[in-house]
Design a protein around this motif. Structure first.
Motif, mmCIF file in Angstrom:
data_model
loop_
_atom_site.group_PDB
_atom_site.id
_atom_site.type_symbol
_atom_site.label_atom_id
_atom_site.label_comp_id
_atom_site.label_asym_id
_atom_site.label_seq_id
_atom_site.Cartn_x
_atom_site.Cartn_y
_atom_site.Cartn_z
ATOM 1 N N SER A 269 34.839 46.942 32.422
ATOM 2 C CA SER A 269 35.703 47.726 33.306
ATOM 3 C C SER A 269 36.574 46.853 34.191
ATOM 4 C CB SER A 269 34.854 48.632 34.201
ATOM 5 O OG SER A 269 34.172 49.573 33.432
ATOM 6 N N HIS A 270 36.091 45.678 34.522
ATOM 7 C CA HIS A 270 36.784 44.857 35.509
ATOM 8 C C HIS A 270 37.320 43.547 34.946
ATOM 9 C CE1 HIS A 270 35.467 47.741 38.422
ATOM 10 N NE2 HIS A 270 34.214 47.533 38.099
ATOM 11 N N SER A 271 37.332 43.418 33.644
ATOM 12 C CA SER A 271 37.850 42.193 33.031
ATOM 13 C C SER A 271 39.149 42.482 32.299
ATOM 14 C CB SER A 271 36.829 41.626 32.050
ATOM 15 O OG SER A 271 35.659 41.259 32.726
ATOM 16 N N ARG A 272 39.976 41.511 32.263
ATOM 17 C CA ARG A 272 41.244 41.613 31.533
ATOM 18 C C ARG A 272 41.170 40.682 30.334
ATOM 19 N NH1 ARG A 272 42.221 45.964 33.603
ATOM 20 N NH2 ARG A 272 42.989 46.094 35.702
ATOM 21 N N PHE A 273 40.740 41.224 29.200
ATOM 22 C CA PHE A 273 40.622 40.419 27.993
ATOM 23 C C PHE A 273 41.964 40.248 27.295
ATOM 24 C CE2 PHE A 273 36.276 42.205 28.285
ATOM 25 C CZ PHE A 273 35.613 41.010 28.456
ATOM 26 N N LYS B 206 36.750 32.627 44.303
ATOM 27 C CA LYS B 206 37.316 31.544 45.090
ATOM 28 C C LYS B 206 38.492 32.091 45.893
ATOM 29 C CE LYS B 206 36.413 28.692 41.204
ATOM 30 N NZ LYS B 206 37.114 28.429 39.999
ATOM 31 N N PRO B 207 38.820 31.461 47.007
ATOM 32 C CA PRO B 207 39.949 31.967 47.806
ATOM 33 C C PRO B 207 41.261 32.011 47.022
ATOM 34 C CG PRO B 207 38.670 30.404 49.074
ATOM 35 C CD PRO B 207 38.109 30.391 47.681
ATOM 36 N N ASP B 208 41.466 31.096 46.081
ATOM 37 C CA ASP B 208 42.718 31.109 45.320
ATOM 38 C C ASP B 208 42.731 32.200 44.244
ATOM 39 O OD1 ASP B 208 40.705 29.553 44.102
ATOM 40 O OD2 ASP B 208 42.174 28.671 42.733
ATOM 41 N N ASP B 209 41.554 32.790 43.920
ATOM 42 C CA ASP B 209 41.491 33.892 42.967
ATOM 43 C C ASP B 209 41.880 35.223 43.599
ATOM 44 O OD1 ASP B 209 40.629 32.203 41.020
ATOM 45 O OD2 ASP B 209 38.513 32.778 41.158
ATOM 46 N N GLN B 210 41.877 35.284 44.911
ATOM 47 C CA GLN B 210 42.103 36.531 45.608
ATOM 48 C C GLN B 210 43.594 36.792 45.746
ATOM 49 O OE1 GLN B 210 39.571 37.950 48.183
ATOM 50 N NE2 GLN B 210 37.841 36.792 47.445
ATOM 51 N N PRO B 211 44.001 38.034 45.614
ATOM 52 C CA PRO B 211 45.408 38.354 45.852
ATOM 53 C C PRO B 211 45.737 38.138 47.313
ATOM 54 C CG PRO B 211 44.123 40.359 45.532
ATOM 55 C CD PRO B 211 43.215 39.195 45.270
ATOM 56 N N PRO B 212 46.988 37.791 47.624
ATOM 57 C CA PRO B 212 47.335 37.567 49.017
ATOM 58 C C PRO B 212 47.130 38.838 49.827
ATOM 59 C CG PRO B 212 49.289 37.588 47.614
ATOM 60 C CD PRO B 212 48.092 37.652 46.728
ATOM 61 N N ALA B 213 46.671 38.639 51.040
ATOM 62 C CA ALA B 213 46.418 39.778 51.914
ATOM 63 C C ALA B 213 47.736 40.427 52.304
ATOM 64 C CB ALA B 213 45.670 39.317 53.171
ATOM 65 N N LYS B 214 47.721 41.728 52.334
ATOM 66 C CA LYS B 214 48.925 42.458 52.734
ATOM 67 C C LYS B 214 48.989 42.475 54.263
ATOM 68 C CE LYS B 214 49.018 45.465 48.735
ATOM 69 N NZ LYS B 214 48.942 46.822 48.242
ATOM 70 N N THR B 215 50.127 42.131 54.770
ATOM 71 C CA THR B 215 50.275 42.174 56.215
ATOM 72 C C THR B 215 51.010 43.438 56.591
ATOM 73 O OG1 THR B 215 52.306 40.906 56.072
ATOM 74 C CG2 THR B 215 50.302 39.654 56.456
ATOM 75 N N PHE C 139 28.959 44.908 39.039
ATOM 76 C CA PHE C 139 30.004 45.020 40.052
ATOM 77 C C PHE C 139 30.009 43.790 40.949
ATOM 78 C CE2 PHE C 139 31.644 46.110 44.199
ATOM 79 C CZ PHE C 139 32.846 46.726 43.885
ATOM 80 N N LEU C 140 28.812 43.350 41.356
ATOM 81 C CA LEU C 140 28.716 42.179 42.227
ATOM 82 C C LEU C 140 29.340 40.950 41.573
ATOM 83 C CD1 LEU C 140 27.482 40.899 44.853
ATOM 84 C CD2 LEU C 140 25.518 40.325 43.422
ATOM 85 N N SER D 163 33.245 42.241 42.978
ATOM 86 C CA SER D 163 33.189 42.003 44.421
ATOM 87 C C SER D 163 33.767 40.629 44.757
ATOM 88 C CB SER D 163 31.755 42.102 44.925
ATOM 89 O OG SER D 163 31.026 40.952 44.574
ATOM 90 N N ARG D 164 34.049 40.448 45.991
ATOM 91 C CA ARG D 164 34.661 39.196 46.447
ATOM 92 C C ARG D 164 33.639 38.105 46.758
ATOM 93 N NH1 ARG D 164 39.975 40.569 49.545
ATOM 94 N NH2 ARG D 164 40.523 42.492 48.499
ATOM 95 N N VAL D 165 32.366 38.390 46.546
ATOM 96 C CA VAL D 165 31.318 37.451 46.902
ATOM 97 C C VAL D 165 31.464 36.127 46.163
ATOM 98 C CG1 VAL D 165 28.826 37.047 46.836
ATOM 99 C CG2 VAL D 165 29.708 39.268 47.538
ATOM 100 N N PHE D 166 31.739 36.161 44.859
ATOM 101 C CA PHE D 166 31.778 34.949 44.054
ATOM 102 C C PHE D 166 33.190 34.497 43.696
ATOM 103 C CE2 PHE D 166 27.609 36.842 43.090
ATOM 104 C CZ PHE D 166 26.817 35.804 43.560
#
Length: 154
Positions: A69-73, A137-146, A127-128, A132-135
């Motif tokens: 569900s959460h992977s882009r193959f 890396k910071p560079d894997d995360q989309p930029p925060a919306k301001t 899901f974890l 989830s954002r637990v594992f």
């Protein structure tokens, strides 16, 4: 439907279904125990080892559903990728995910407490690890919306 019990609470707890060779009890409320049947006739049966294998199987299926569900193959890459082949691959991945999800649902409909807990645990761990954002890396995360601060009107 014949054989589906009456309206009293006691008859709604279990239902006897007629099978050509044996009588089978189908639970209509959650129960705890290893003597059960789910997905396939006679499986896992009454053996403890087979029940444990069934719980591991359901856990893995639920985990796999979350992973799919959460992977882009399938990612379109460049001008050489055909949109129809990418679409067919995405459809195939979706079909597998939905089919596995329905298998988990049917297993949970056995009303066995252990199967229910195994499915929830598999979905939760999936899901974890996958969403989830637990594992991450910071560079894997989309930029925060301001959000621009709006002036306050008094």
């Amino acid at each position: 439907m014949s054989g589906m019990g009456g309206g009293s609470p006691a008859s709604n707890m279990t239902t006897m279904m007629q099978h050509p060779t044996k009588k089978m009890m189908m639970h209509m409320t959650f129960f705890w125990g290893k003597n059960m049947e789910m997905l396939f006739a006679g499986w896992p049966g009454s053996r403890t080892g087979m029940y444990a294998l069934a719980l591991v199987f359901i856990f893995f299926l639920a985990f796999l559903v979350e992973g799919l569900s959460h992977s882009r193959f399938v990612k379109p890459s460049g001008p050489n990728s055909s949109s129809s082949s990418v679409g067919l691959a995405q459809t195939l991945a979706h079909t597998v995910r939905v089919g596995l999800g329905y298998l988990v649902m049917l297993a949970v409909m056995s009303f066995n407490g252990g199967v229910f807990l195994a499915a929830v645990a598999g979905h939760s761990l999936g899901f974890l690890l996958f969403r989830s954002r637990v594992f991450k890396k910071p560079d894997d995360q989309p930029p925060a919306k301001t959000v621009a601060a709006l002036p306050l009107h008094h």
